[in-house]
Write a protein that holds these residues in place. Structure first.
Motif, PDB file in Angstrom:
ATOM      1  N   LEU A 152       0.909  -1.268  -0.111  1.00  0.00           N
ATOM      2  CA  LEU A 152       0.112   0.014  -0.039  1.00  0.00           C
ATOM      3  C   LEU A 152       1.026   1.276  -0.169  1.00  0.00           C
ATOM      4  N   GLU A 153       2.028   1.315   0.460  1.00  0.00           N
ATOM      5  CA  GLU A 153       3.113   2.193   0.496  1.00  0.00           C
ATOM      6  C   GLU A 153       3.266   2.880  -0.879  1.00  0.00           C
ATOM      7  N   PHE A 154       3.170   1.850  -2.051  1.00  0.00           N
ATOM      8  CA  PHE A 154       3.326   2.218  -3.479  1.00  0.00           C
ATOM      9  C   PHE A 154       2.096   2.602  -4.198  1.00  0.00           C
ATOM     10  N   ARG A 155       0.990   2.327  -3.383  1.00  0.00           N
ATOM     11  CA  ARG A 155      -0.329   2.758  -3.990  1.00  0.00           C
ATOM     12  C   ARG A 155      -1.033   3.957  -3.539  1.00  0.00           C
ATOM     13  N   SER A 156      -0.591   4.533  -2.443  1.00  0.00           N
ATOM     14  CA  SER A 156      -1.098   5.783  -1.965  1.00  0.00           C
ATOM     15  C   SER A 156      -0.041   6.734  -1.318  1.00  0.00           C
ATOM     16  N   LYS A 157      -0.399   7.935  -1.733  1.00  0.00           N
ATOM     17  CA  LYS A 157       0.578   8.999  -1.213  1.00  0.00           C
ATOM     18  C   LYS A 157       0.455   9.143   0.081  1.00  0.00           C
ATOM     19  N   GLY A 158      -0.629   9.258   0.798  1.00  0.00           N
ATOM     20  CA  GLY A 158      -0.793   9.352   2.161  1.00  0.00           C
ATOM     21  C   GLY A 158      -0.094   8.272   3.070  1.00  0.00           C
ATOM     22  N   ILE A 159      -0.389   6.962   2.513  1.00  0.00           N
ATOM     23  CA  ILE A 159       0.502   5.865   3.279  1.00  0.00           C
ATOM     24  C   ILE A 159       1.815   5.788   3.020  1.00  0.00           C
ATOM     25  N   ALA A 160       2.302   6.534   1.797  1.00  0.00           N
ATOM     26  CA  ALA A 160       3.727   6.524   1.573  1.00  0.00           C
ATOM     27  C   ALA A 160       4.205   7.437   2.898  1.00  0.00           C
ATOM     28  N   GLU A 161       3.582   8.432   2.863  1.00  0.00           N
ATOM     29  CA  GLU A 161       4.162   9.684   3.862  1.00  0.00           C
ATOM     30  C   GLU A 161       4.089   8.996   5.155  1.00  0.00           C
ATOM     31  N   LEU A 162       3.133   8.383   5.575  1.00  0.00           N
ATOM     32  CA  LEU A 162       3.064   7.538   6.816  1.00  0.00           C
ATOM     33  C   LEU A 162       4.215   6.456   7.066  1.00  0.00           C
ATOM     34  N   CYS A 163       4.323   5.721   6.048  1.00  0.00           N
ATOM     35  CA  CYS A 163       5.362   4.784   6.183  1.00  0.00           C
ATOM     36  C   CYS A 163       6.789   5.199   6.352  1.00  0.00           C
ATOM     37  N   GLY A 173       7.490   8.051   7.617  1.00  0.00           N
ATOM     38  CA  GLY A 173       7.577   8.749   9.155  1.00  0.00           C
ATOM     39  C   GLY A 173       7.969   7.563  10.128  1.00  0.00           C
ATOM     40  N   MET A 174       7.317   6.646   9.788  1.00  0.00           N
ATOM     41  CA  MET A 174       7.420   5.242  10.791  1.00  0.00           C
ATOM     42  C   MET A 174       8.777   4.849  10.703  1.00  0.00           C
ATOM     43  N   ALA A 175       9.457   4.809   9.358  1.00  0.00           N
ATOM     44  CA  ALA A 175      10.647   4.220   9.214  1.00  0.00           C
ATOM     45  C   ALA A 175      11.768   5.148  10.037  1.00  0.00           C
ATOM     46  N   ALA A 176      11.391   6.400   9.751  1.00  0.00           N
ATOM     47  CA  ALA A 176      12.302   7.488  10.618  1.00  0.00           C
ATOM     48  C   ALA A 176      12.292   7.522  12.308  1.00  0.00           C
ATOM     49  N   LEU A 177      10.902   7.085  12.647  1.00  0.00           N
ATOM     50  CA  LEU A 177      10.801   6.922  13.953  1.00  0.00           C
ATOM     51  C   LEU A 177      11.390   5.716  14.626  1.00  0.00           C
ATOM     52  N   PHE A 178      11.438   4.492  13.965  1.00  0.00           N
ATOM     53  CA  PHE A 178      11.923   3.611  14.472  1.00  0.00           C
ATOM     54  C   PHE A 178      13.362   3.034  13.634  1.00  0.00           C
ATOM     55  N   GLY A 179      13.868   4.104  13.140  1.00  0.00           N
ATOM     56  CA  GLY A 179      15.261   3.643  12.527  1.00  0.00           C
ATOM     57  C   GLY A 179      15.516   2.504  11.731  1.00  0.00           C
ATOM     58  N   GLN A 180      14.375   2.516  10.664  1.00  0.00           N
ATOM     59  CA  GLN A 180      14.560   1.403   9.729  1.00  0.00           C
ATOM     60  C   GLN A 180      14.731   1.985   8.176  1.00  0.00           C
ATOM     61  N   PRO A 181      15.325   1.294   7.468  1.00  0.00           N
ATOM     62  CA  PRO A 181      15.467   1.666   6.197  1.00  0.00           C
ATOM     63  C   PRO A 181      13.951   1.835   5.441  1.00  0.00           C
ATOM     64  N   SER A 182      12.976   1.006   5.728  1.00  0.00           N
ATOM     65  CA  SER A 182      11.749   1.084   5.151  1.00  0.00           C
ATOM     66  C   SER A 182      10.903   0.485   5.670  1.00  0.00           C
ATOM     67  N   VAL A 183       9.543   0.975   5.491  1.00  0.00           N
ATOM     68  CA  VAL A 183       8.298   0.360   6.554  1.00  0.00           C
ATOM     69  C   VAL A 183       7.297  -0.039   5.185  1.00  0.00           C
ATOM     70  N   GLY A 184       6.710  -1.134   5.163  1.00  0.00           N
ATOM     71  CA  GLY A 184       5.655  -1.585   4.188  1.00  0.00           C
ATOM     72  C   GLY A 184       4.230  -1.514   4.952  1.00  0.00           C
ATOM     73  N   ALA A 185       3.324  -1.562   3.945  1.00  0.00           N
ATOM     74  CA  ALA A 185       1.833  -1.317   4.718  1.00  0.00           C
ATOM     75  C   ALA A 185       1.288  -2.269   3.830  1.00  0.00           C
ATOM     76  N   ASN A 186       0.347  -2.964   4.495  1.00  0.00           N
ATOM     77  CA  ASN A 186      -0.692  -3.960   3.893  1.00  0.00           C
ATOM     78  C   ASN A 186      -2.312  -3.380   4.272  1.00  0.00           C
ATOM     79  N   ILE A 187      -3.196  -3.923   3.636  1.00  0.00           N
ATOM     80  CA  ILE A 187      -4.533  -3.405   4.297  1.00  0.00           C
ATOM     81  C   ILE A 187      -5.419  -4.861   3.919  1.00  0.00           C
ATOM     82  N   TYR A 188      -6.139  -4.951   5.006  1.00  0.00           N
ATOM     83  CA  TYR A 188      -7.030  -6.062   5.323  1.00  0.00           C
ATOM     84  C   TYR A 188      -8.668  -5.739   5.253  1.00  0.00           C
ATOM     85  N   LEU A 189      -9.364  -6.098   4.454  1.00  0.00           N
ATOM     86  CA  LEU A 189     -10.795  -5.592   4.318  1.00  0.00           C
ATOM     87  C   LEU A 189     -11.593  -6.821   4.644  1.00  0.00           C
TER      88      LEU A 189
END
Length: 282
Positions: free
Chosen positions: A223-234, A236-252
């Motif tokens: 989802l981090e590649f499909r949504s600008k808002g989720i990309a910004e969130l990921c 920020g999360m990567a910076a907060l936790f000191g990670q190279p990247s953060v991915g996002a899935n969605i479950y409906l």
């Protein structure tokens, strides 16, 4: 150009040049030229999604790579501030975040209640419709393409593009990008996952709606590649936790159903509800 039309030979040459050059060359392209050709490539991409395959040259895979490469050095991307995320998740006291890192990070699960009350900082990043299940499916799935997995320790994005060449811009791939699944009691008496279908075909949005009506969960990764808002969130999360990247899935998941069976992940994850009227059982 004649009458505003771009000669196909020029277009093909430009796409080949962009898709085979190194990052230094990409950065040397004047900004205005990059923006104008990026806009043209996006318009061509939208056009080739409305006609039969093979009738547009270059291919949509080549156009997808061109758009990817030209977008890498564009300004305008903003990251969700890490401090805002920290207070939203852990509260305004610095000790809350420090205690989580020291006591739980990569060690044990923890259930966090609302931190500062600023939960909108996360929910506002969801720039897709969450008014209803049908609206969410339509806004998330319609027009989505496959997103090849990127290794979190991949430092050279051009190496990834070499590996993914020919697979950018293709349709969603079942099992890699999306799964439609529910957990139910099997003939053996044990609970297990059952898939709605094995591959996507036809109007997959309509079929996913039918699956949700039957109690299935639609799980979409990348989802981090499909949504600008989720990309910004990921980011920020990567910076907060000191990670190279953060991915996002969605479950409906429809009410009263269970999607994935009981399992564990080999990576650290958080599970914020996007839109839920029912409590989750952990």
């Amino acid at each position: 150009m004649e009458g505003g039309l771009l000669p196909s030979s020029f277009l093909e040459a430009a796409v080949v040049l962009i898709n085979t050059c190194n990052n230094d060359f990409l950065e040397s392209i004047p900004g205005e030229a990059t923006r104008e050709f990026l806009l043209l490539a996006k318009e061509l991409w939208l056009g080739c999604r409305r006609v039969q395959r093979g009738s547009v040259s270059p291919s949509r895979q080549d156009l997808a790579e061109t758009i990817f490469r030209l977008s890498m050095n564009q300004d305008g991307f903003t990251s969700c501030p890490p401090d805002l995320l920290r207070t939203c998740i852990f509260g305004r006291e610095e000790s809350g975040f420090e205690n989580f890192i020291l006591a739980h990070w990569e060690n044990s699960p923890v259930l966090l209640r609302s931190g500062s009350g600023d939960d909108d900082a996360i929910s506002n990043c969801c720039d897709f419709s969450s008014g209803s299940m049908d609206a969410a499916l339509e806004s998330i799935l319609r027009g989505s393409v496959s997103c090849p997995p990127v290794s979190s320790d991949e430092l050279d994005i051009l190496s990834f593009l070499e590996e993914a060449r020919g697979s950018l811009g293709v349709d969603l791939r079942y099992g890699q990008d999306i799964r439609v699944v529910r957990t139910q009691e099997l003939d053996s008496g044990c609970k297990g996952e059952v898939h709605f279908f094995g591959k996507l075909s036809g109007d997959h949005v309509l079929k996913c709606r039918k699956a949700v009506e039957d109690g299935y969960t639609v799980a979409l990764r990348g989802l981090e590649f499909r949504s600008k808002g989720i990309a910004e969130l990921c980011d920020g999360m990567a910076a907060l936790f000191g990670q190279p990247s953060v991915g996002a899935n969605i479950y409906l998941t429809p009410p009263g159903s269970q999607g994935l069976s009981r399992h564990y992940d080999d990576h650290y994850g958080s599970s914020p509800p996007v839109n839920s009227s029912a409590a989750s059982t952990l």
